[in-house]
Structures are given as C-alpha cells and as structure tokens.
Write an enzyme that holds these catalytic residues in place. Structure first.
Site, PDB file in Angstrom:
ATOM      1  N   CYS A 242       0.832  -1.198   0.000  1.00 38.12           N
ATOM      2  CA  CYS A 242       0.000   0.000   0.000  1.00 38.12           C
ATOM      3  C   CYS A 242       0.870   1.252   0.000  1.00 38.12           C
ATOM      4  CB  CYS A 242      -0.987  -0.013   1.160  1.00 38.12           C
ATOM      5  SG  CYS A 242      -0.430   0.794   2.637  1.00 38.12           S
ATOM      6  N   GLU A 243       0.420   2.223  -0.781  1.00 37.67           N
ATOM      7  CA  GLU A 243       1.256   3.420  -0.958  1.00 37.67           C
ATOM      8  C   GLU A 243       1.235   4.335   0.263  1.00 37.67           C
ATOM      9  OE1 GLU A 243      -0.460   4.825  -4.596  1.00 37.67           O
ATOM     10  OE2 GLU A 243      -1.733   6.273  -3.586  1.00 37.67           O
ATOM     11  N   HIS A 244       0.314   4.092   1.201  1.00 31.59           N
ATOM     12  CA  HIS A 244       0.262   4.959   2.384  1.00 31.59           C
ATOM     13  C   HIS A 244       1.258   4.546   3.462  1.00 31.59           C
ATOM     14  CE1 HIS A 244      -4.143   5.869   1.154  1.00 31.59           C
ATOM     15  NE2 HIS A 244      -3.272   6.619   0.508  1.00 31.59           N
ATOM     16  N   HIS A 245       1.450   3.222   3.635  1.00 34.14           N
ATOM     17  CA  HIS A 245       2.323   2.752   4.729  1.00 34.14           C
ATOM     18  C   HIS A 245       3.459   1.866   4.254  1.00 34.14           C
ATOM     19  CE1 HIS A 245      -1.692   3.531   6.490  1.00 34.14           C
ATOM     20  NE2 HIS A 245      -0.977   4.085   7.447  1.00 34.14           N
ATOM     21  N   GLN A 284      -5.889  -0.737  -3.188  1.00 34.42           N
ATOM     22  CA  GLN A 284      -6.781  -1.777  -3.693  1.00 34.42           C
ATOM     23  C   GLN A 284      -7.721  -1.229  -4.775  1.00 34.42           C
ATOM     24  OE1 GLN A 284      -8.662  -4.257  -0.757  1.00 34.42           O
ATOM     25  NE2 GLN A 284     -10.224  -4.933  -2.199  1.00 34.42           N
ATOM     26  N   HIS A 312      -5.437  -6.157   4.511  1.00 26.73           N
ATOM     27  CA  HIS A 312      -4.458  -5.061   4.517  1.00 26.73           C
ATOM     28  C   HIS A 312      -3.680  -5.057   5.832  1.00 26.73           C
ATOM     29  CE1 HIS A 312      -5.968  -2.721   0.959  1.00 26.73           C
ATOM     30  NE2 HIS A 312      -6.903  -3.645   1.133  1.00 26.73           N
ATOM     31  N   CYS A 314      -1.844  -2.817   6.909  1.00 27.96           N
ATOM     32  CA  CYS A 314      -1.904  -1.502   7.567  1.00 27.96           C
ATOM     33  C   CYS A 314      -3.172  -1.362   8.413  1.00 27.96           C
ATOM     34  CB  CYS A 314      -1.803  -0.366   6.559  1.00 27.96           C
ATOM     35  SG  CYS A 314      -3.166  -0.325   5.415  1.00 27.96           S
TER      36      CYS A 314
END
Ligand SMILES: Nc1ncnc2c1ncn2[C@@H]1O[C@H](COP(=O)(O)OP(=O)(O)OP(=O)(O)O)[C@@H](O)[C@H]1O
Ligand SMILES: Nc1nc2c(c(=O)[nH]1)N=C(CO)CN2
Length: 351
Positions: A242-245, A284, A312, A314
């Site tokens: 995931c690009e956030h975490h 996703q 996920h 995260c």
C-alpha cells in the site's frame, strides 16, 4: 575520428530495458564503438501528442560507417526492438536520432544533421550535456539553449533517474539508517544482511514501478461473434504494497470480460496482468480499476467486471488493528456497468 552523438528515447513497456538493449545492439556492430552513455532521464512528452512519459539518454559513438550506413543500422535496431511508425512524434518502444556528426552539416533527403529539432528539445540537450566534449563546437549553444528552454518551456520536464545499482545502494543505506532509527543495531548478527535483502526484495516486489504499459499478451481472433459470452478467471492471488504505509495488502482478484467480435487473450495473461498492476506501490481501488482499464484498452471488449478481495496489513497490524477484516472492491465497465442483470449474473457466478 569524428565524435557522433545519438539521442535515444522510449515510452512503451520496459523503457530502460529497451534503451539498454538498443545500446547492446549498437555496441555489437563491428564498425561501431560506444564511447560514452549519459544518465537516464524521465521526460515529459514533447510535440502535442497525448502519450506517456519518455525515458531518454544520449550516447557518444565512433564509427567507420557513412551517415547513411549508420541510419540503416539504427533502423535495423529500431525494428528489432518492435518499433512501429504509426504516429508522427507518437509513442514508441525505441527512437534513435543522430544529433551531431562532429561539426558536419548534412542535408539530403534521408538525413539532416545536426538533427533539426535539437535546440528546441530539453530531452535531447540535457542528456547530451552529460557526455558532450566541452571543447567541441556546439557546447556553448547546448548550454545556452538549456538555460533558455528551462525558462520558456516549463512543460518540458526532465528528471534524472538513478541507475539500478545506484538505487540498490540507496535502499541499503536507507534501511541501515532505518534500523538505527527504530533502535536496532545494524551490526547485529541477525540484521547485518537485512539492507541487502530488502534491496533485492524491492527489485522484485516493485518490478512494475517504472513500467507504464502491460505488454505480455497477444490478442487472438476466434470465430465466436455473438458478443454475449462471459470469460471469467476467479481466485487470482496477488500481493501488493500500500502506498500509504508501504505495508502489504494481498488477496484474490476475480476478472470477467465479454469479448467483442470473438477477440480474446490467453487466459494465463489475466493473472499476469493482475501481477503487473500489483508490483508497485498502489491501493486496492487502484488495482481494481487498473485491471479493468487495461483490459478495455488492449481488447476493447463489450465490458469488464473486476472484484478484488484483500487483507491489509496496515489495517490489521496498526491503527484500528482489525485482524481478518476483508476489503472488497468492484469495478465495472461497458455492459457490466450499464446492465444490472449482467452484473447480477457475474456476481452470482462468482459466489
Ligand atoms: N538526424 C537524423 N537522425 C535520424 N533520422 C533522421 C535524421 N534526419 C532525418 N532523418 C529521417 O527522419 C526519418 C524519420 O525518423 P523518425 O521516425 O525517427 O522520426 P520521428 O522520431 O517521428 O521524429 P524526430 O526525428 O523529429 O524525432 C528517418 O527515416 C530519417 O530518414
Ligand atoms: N520527452 C520526449 N518527447 C518526445 C520524444 C522523446 O524522445 N522524448 N520523441 C519524440 C519523437 O522523436 C516526440 N516527443
């Protein structure tokens, strides 16, 4: 011997690989020597055609060929690497231009040297400056043109791309710092090799990061032409980050499409496409729509339906810490989007 400068560009598929292969082919020619190669640059497309960003480099070569013979070699290399000439200034796996031939001016029906667009194009000049001899005739003009174009052509973005080896070194250094920052000892037996392992793993799990086009497929024409048969590939496992975490999310994708006029792709290519869109920092929702949009683009089917179910890390390891929750995303195009009955049939087949 005269120094010859080439400009090379690619904006389809594995761009870096196309440029590297082009250099290999040129270097294997018996009458040609590659002396220097510039850094690699990510460049915004120039020329008005809407298309993906290019990767550009410049090369300095020597040759005993005539300019016309070199042009033939260039065309041969472009053809070997799947170059097509459909759109003027349009997308291509590879483009090679002869920019300078010493201080010569050539102007005939096949060749204009210096290349006529040279001093208008930052994607040519900036790589060129890496390798151009300071004492040579065009040096001053290259410098002046770069300064001028940077001020006047703001949309001509040119950004240096670090080489793979450089990337590996950077990841190793940063992971070492990370170990220190979280309170570990980078020299401790258990983690001493961790920076190298992480760097190698990133090469693998982010292998699509710089690729903008899915290419591993072939379209087949079949006689079935009723435009109503659904092709469904279920339970395709995937792993992404995931690009956030930068934590994993993984699960299953289910992909259906309705061929138009009997046009299909091999079934194994759908899992390959799922892998392709997953091996980069993503979300996703984005993976779900990337799969559908790519199929629409390459097949022009009557419709595409994609369902993705994923866990996920995260969500499970941090924050709300809800383990085992499953996220489901859907994306429908064409008839799947406009026809509720068809959509319901797809969801029924899935369950
Ligand atoms: N300096 C040059 N280098 C390469 N090709 C040239 C040059 N001058 C003229 N040409 C001619 O241009 C023709 C078309 O080349 P190409 O398809 O690479 O053009 P393009 O990439 O669409 O445009 P551009 O050359 O402006 O980048 C070649 O077949 C060649 O005969
Ligand atoms: N950024 C960039 N833009 C282009 C390029 C290129 O190599 N890089 N080549 C073109 C046609 O030769 C047209 N436009």
């Amino acid at each position: 011997m005269e120094s010859i400068y080439l400009s090379l560009g690619s904006n389809i598929g594995d761009r870096q690989n196309y440029l590297k292969k082009a250099l290999e082919h040129l270097g294997s020619e018996s009458r040609l020597i590659i002396d220097k190669v510039s850094n690699y640059y990510e460049t915004a497309p120039v020329g008005g055609v809407e298309q993906d960003a290019f990767l550009n480099i410049a090369a300095k070569i020597y040759t005993t060929c005539t300019p016309e013979e070199l042009l033939n070699i260039i065309h041969k290399v472009e053809a070997k690497l799947n170059r097509s000439r459909k759109v003027h200034w349009g997308p291509r796996t590879l483009d090679i231009d002869i920019i300078f031939w010493g201080d010569r001016s050539i102007n005939n029906e096949k060749l204009i040297i210096p290349h006529k667009e040279t001093f208008k194009r930052l994607f040519v000049l900036i790589p060129l400056l890496d390798i151009y001899d300071k004492s040579s005739i065009f040096y001053k003009k290259i410098k002046q043109s770069i300064t001028f174009l940077k001020q006047t052509e703001k949309e001509q973005k040119v950004i240096r791309v670090p080489e793979k080896e450089e990337n590996t070194q950077t990841i190793k250094r940063v992971v070492k710092e990370l170990l220190l920052a979280i309170g570990d000892d980078p020299q401790r037996e258990g983690v001493r090799e961790t920076p190298r392992r992480v760097a190698e793993m990133y090469q693998e799990i982010f292998s699509s990061q710089n690729q903008n086009e899915f290419q591993e497929y072939k379209v087949f024409e079949t006689p079935k032409r009723d435009n109503s048969q659904m092709v469904l590939v279920k339970d395709i496992s995937f792993y992404s980050m995931c690009e956030h975490h930068m934590l994993p999310f993984f699960g299953k994708a289910h992909v259906a499409y309705i061929p138009r006029n009997g046009r299909i792709i091999g079934l194994s290519k759908i899992p390959r496409l799922v892998d392709f869109v997953s091996r980069r920092l993503s979300l996703q929702e984005k993976i779900t729509s990337d799969i559908a949009d790519t199929l629409m683009e390459i097949l022009d089917p009557v419709g595409v339906a994609v369902v993705v179910e994923a866990r996920h890390m995260c969500v499970e390891m941090r924050g709300v810490k809800k383990s085992n929750s499953l996220t489901r995303t859907t994306y429908f195009t064409g008839d799947f989007n406009s026809n509720a009955q068809l959509r319901a049939e797809f969801l029924r087949v899935l369950n």
